[in-house]
Scaffold this motif. Structure first.
Motif, short mmCIF file in Angstrom:
data_model
loop_
_atom_site.label_atom_id
_atom_site.label_comp_id
_atom_site.label_asym_id
_atom_site.label_seq_id
_atom_site.Cartn_x
_atom_site.Cartn_y
_atom_site.Cartn_z
N VAL A 1 -8.83 15.35 10.50
CA VAL A 1 -8.53 15.55 9.08
C VAL A 1 -7.22 14.88 8.70
O VAL A 1 -6.24 14.96 9.44
CB VAL A 1 -8.43 17.06 8.75
N LYS A 2 -7.21 14.22 7.55
CA LYS A 2 -5.97 13.62 7.07
C LYS A 2 -5.74 14.07 5.62
O LYS A 2 -6.69 14.23 4.86
CB LYS A 2 -6.09 12.09 7.12
N ILE A 3 -4.48 14.27 5.29
CA ILE A 3 -4.15 14.63 3.91
C ILE A 3 -3.65 13.37 3.20
O ILE A 3 -2.71 12.73 3.68
CB ILE A 3 -3.03 15.71 3.86
N ILE A 4 -4.28 13.03 2.12
CA ILE A 4 -3.78 11.92 1.28
C ILE A 4 -3.74 12.41 -0.17
O ILE A 4 -4.76 12.85 -0.70
CB ILE A 4 -4.67 10.66 1.39
N TYR A 5 -2.58 12.33 -0.77
CA TYR A 5 -2.49 12.70 -2.19
C TYR A 5 -3.22 11.66 -3.04
O TYR A 5 -3.07 10.45 -2.78
CB TYR A 5 -1.04 12.69 -2.67
N PRO A 6 -3.93 12.10 -4.04
CA PRO A 6 -4.41 11.13 -5.02
C PRO A 6 -3.22 10.46 -5.71
O PRO A 6 -2.09 10.93 -5.58
CB PRO A 6 -5.20 12.00 -6.01
N ALA A 7 -3.48 9.39 -6.40
CA ALA A 7 -2.36 8.64 -7.00
C ALA A 7 -2.83 7.91 -8.25
O ALA A 7 -4.03 7.86 -8.54
CB ALA A 7 -1.83 7.63 -5.97
N ILE A 8 -1.87 7.36 -8.95
CA ILE A 8 -2.21 6.59 -10.15
C ILE A 8 -1.62 5.18 -10.02
O ILE A 8 -0.67 4.95 -9.28
CB ILE A 8 -1.68 7.25 -11.44
N ASP A 9 -2.21 4.27 -10.77
CA ASP A 9 -1.72 2.90 -10.79
C ASP A 9 -0.87 2.72 -12.04
O ASP A 9 -1.26 3.13 -13.13
CB ASP A 9 -2.92 1.94 -10.83
N ALA A 10 0.30 2.11 -11.86
CA ALA A 10 1.20 1.97 -13.00
C ALA A 10 0.81 0.84 -13.95
O ALA A 10 1.31 0.76 -15.06
CB ALA A 10 2.62 1.71 -12.48
N LEU B 1 2.19 7.32 -6.59
CA LEU B 1 1.83 5.98 -7.09
C LEU B 1 0.92 5.27 -6.09
O LEU B 1 0.96 5.53 -4.89
CB LEU B 1 3.08 5.14 -7.31
N ALA B 2 0.17 4.32 -6.60
CA ALA B 2 -0.84 3.59 -5.83
C ALA B 2 -0.42 3.16 -4.41
O ALA B 2 -1.19 3.35 -3.47
CB ALA B 2 -1.29 2.38 -6.63
N PRO B 3 0.79 2.59 -4.22
CA PRO B 3 1.11 2.08 -2.88
C PRO B 3 1.01 3.16 -1.80
O PRO B 3 0.56 2.89 -0.69
CB PRO B 3 2.55 1.58 -3.03
N GLN B 4 1.43 4.36 -2.15
CA GLN B 4 1.38 5.46 -1.19
C GLN B 4 -0.04 5.68 -0.69
O GLN B 4 -0.34 5.71 0.50
CB GLN B 4 1.92 6.72 -1.90
N LEU B 5 -0.96 5.81 -1.65
CA LEU B 5 -2.36 6.07 -1.29
C LEU B 5 -2.98 4.88 -0.54
O LEU B 5 -3.66 5.06 0.47
CB LEU B 5 -3.15 6.37 -2.57
N LEU B 6 -2.71 3.68 -1.02
CA LEU B 6 -3.30 2.49 -0.39
C LEU B 6 -2.85 2.37 1.06
O LEU B 6 -3.64 2.04 1.94
CB LEU B 6 -2.90 1.24 -1.18
N ILE C 1 -9.78 -0.50 -5.21
CA ILE C 1 -10.59 -1.59 -4.65
C ILE C 1 -10.03 -2.97 -5.01
O ILE C 1 -9.88 -3.81 -4.13
CB ILE C 1 -12.07 -1.38 -5.04
N PRO C 2 -9.67 -3.23 -6.28
CA PRO C 2 -9.08 -4.54 -6.56
C PRO C 2 -7.82 -4.83 -5.74
O PRO C 2 -7.64 -5.95 -5.27
CB PRO C 2 -8.75 -4.46 -8.06
N TYR C 3 -6.95 -3.83 -5.54
CA TYR C 3 -5.75 -4.10 -4.72
C TYR C 3 -6.15 -4.41 -3.28
O TYR C 3 -5.55 -5.27 -2.65
CB TYR C 3 -4.78 -2.92 -4.76
N GLU C 4 -7.15 -3.69 -2.76
CA GLU C 4 -7.58 -3.97 -1.38
C GLU C 4 -8.16 -5.38 -1.31
O GLU C 4 -7.87 -6.14 -0.39
CB GLU C 4 -8.60 -2.92 -0.92
#
Ligand code: UDP
Length: 478
Positions: free
Chosen positions: A207-216, A458-463, A66-69
């Motif tokens: 349906v869409k597949i999105i991997y979860p991710a982490i923020d560095a 990583l976060a950019p992929q998911l965002l 949410i903060p990145y968005e």
């Protein structure tokens, strides 16, 4: 009576720091996609709705998503639904059923169905007052699925994101789908973490597949040198000494430095020698994370062969509001510990981490993962292991069960170790011993792990994927 939904207040964060982690072309695509999505969203809001502000993977991801968005100009917000213990006891059971595990029987009773529908109808009433019909709503996990039809009727674009699933659904899981399908089928899009998790009966085009991710860059994953790791673990009361030269500091999201202050509740109370090689699992106190199995595997197949201590770390209980079972699971693990021989159990520790300050909690998890020689995640089921991705990003060798999303995360012997049968304690123990005995192998796996997370998790992929999905929904609504 309508309920008071709680708002999680979040600041905004710039996406620019990712420039240094991505290739130039990747960065440009990422930045452009986010800018375009913000322009398209215009004055509409994206509402993320889940069932807890703290604890567990969903809350973990929302806290940085949410903060990145917001940082790129999207009005993205986060609300938490309300429910009583009866509601959360049922949704906890529903969670297990969706994993194919018949917890307290597999039938969903009429009373449970009615209670679920009622609680969510009351939450919906409160929501309708705040959400505008042109807005986008992203609902997370089974706790919120019953809100879908209410919000679709209100005119919103509704996404349901399911973070759990089973590789091979059994009748138990299918029955749980049946219960939720009427609601879930009404969503404009559903998101799963892997293809195998898509439910039968859903329209695949939605349906869409999105991997979860982490923020560095969060306190959980930011860089931390060895001295700081030792100081943090010492200050919070996990390591006996070894704080020489280090300060127990970390940076909050806004860059401000803070010190770790609060104590971890260690069981038994004796601290761990600072030079002990650590094997660490970080998890909520949940049977599907199998903390007892980790303990038994370590006691029987690791402790007799190599030096080292096991740390099972999790939240200070009572802290995770949507999980009423945690105290019972913790008690079971403690009972088990008492039955181990004294020479083995003195090398096994339960760490209940302070939860008052989420960033501080995260910094302690960061230090534990970085301080570990081997990180384990012996889950019986796992939608996607954020803890696995976190440890991989820190270049740790991870030993994990070959279940669920963990199979997408780790390629066996390249970016970690996968144990075929999650109940095979001997294989689990042998993999740990091998890594403790062969540091060069451990280092190679760790390097492979870090590279893999950078590329995929990583976060950019998911965002980006999420921004594209929202964009598609808005276009279809025009
Ligand atoms: N976590 C934490 N403190 C704890 C226990 C867990 O911050 O005491 C975090 C952990 O680091 C991870 C998340 O909670 O980011 C758990 O996500 P995961 O996908 O591993 O499992 P889930 O809890 O969603 O089943």
């Amino acid at each position: 009576m309508p309920l008071e939904l709680s708002t999680v207040a979040l600041s905004s964060a710039a996406i620019e720091p990712f420039r240094e982690l991505l290739e130039a072309a990747e960065w440009q695509t990422f930045a452009r996609t986010m800018r375009e999505a913000a322009a398209q969203l215009h004055d509409r809001t994206i509402w993320n709705i889940n069932s807890t502000a703290h604890g567990g993977g969903v809350a973990e991801m929302l806290a940085w998503e949410i903060p990145y968005e917001r940082g790129v100009g999207m009005d993205s917000r986060w609300l938490v639904i309300e429910g009583d213990t009866g509601f959360f006891t049922f949704t906890k059971r529903l969670h297990a059923l969706l994993h194919g595990v018949a917890a307290d029987g597999s039938t969903i009773t009429q009373a449970e169905q009615a209670g679920y529908a009622q609680t969510l109808a009351r939450n919906a009433q409160a929501l309708i007052g705040r959400v505008r019909s042109a807005d986008v709503v992203i609902l997370h996990d089974p706790q919120t699925a019953g809100l879908i039809p209410h919000l679709v009727r209100h005119g919103c674009r509704v996404v349901w994101r399911c973070h759990i699933g089973v590789d091979q659904p059994n009748q138990v899981a299918r029955d749980a789908w049946q219960f939720l399908l009427p609601a879930v089928g009404a969503a404009h899009a559903t998101v799963f973490s892997r293809r195998a998790y898509i439910w039968e009966g859903l329209d695949r085009r939605k349906v869409k597949i999105i991997y979860p991710a982490i923020d560095a860059f969060t306190p959980k994953n930011q860089e931390m040198d060895g001295k700081t790791v030792a100081a943090v673990l010492h200050t919070t009361g996990i390591l006996a000494d070894g704080a020489a030269g280090g300060e127990p500091t970390f940076r909050r999201r806004d860059g401000s430095p803070v010190r770790v202050q609060r104590a971890t509740e260690l069981f038994p109370e004796t601290r761990i020698p600072a030079d002990a090689p650590l094997v660490v699992q970080v998890s909520r106190w949940d049977r599907l994370k199998d903390p007892r199995g980790v303990m038994d595997g370590f006691a029987e197949f690791v402790a007799p062969k190599v030096d080292g201590h096991l740390v099972l770390a999790g939240p200070g209980v009572s802290a995770v509001a949507d999980d009423p079972e945690e105290p019972a699971v913790l008690r079971e693990v403690q009972d088990r510990w008492h039955r181990l021989s004294p020479s083995v159990r003195e090398r096994i520790h339960l760490a209940r981490l302070p939860m008052d300050d989420q960033d501080e909690n995260a910094a302690i998890v960061n230090a534990l993962q970085r301080g570990a020689r081997v990180v384990v995640q012996k889950s019986i089921r796992e939608g996607f292991g954020l803890t696995v991705a976190e440890a991989m990003w820190k270049a740790r060798p991870v030993v994990a069960s070959r279940v669920g999303g963990i199979q997408d995360q780790i390629q066996d012997k390249m970016s970690g170790r996968l144990i075929d049968d999650p109940n095979d304690l001997a294989a689990f123990g042998a993999a740990i011993v091998e890594l403790l005995d062969h540091p060069a192998d451990a280092e190679r796996l760790g390097a492979g792990a870090k590279a893999r997370v950078r590329r995929e998790f990583l976060a950019p992929q998911l965002l980006m994927e999420q921004a594209q999905l929202v964009g598609r929904l808005l276009r279809s609504a025009e």
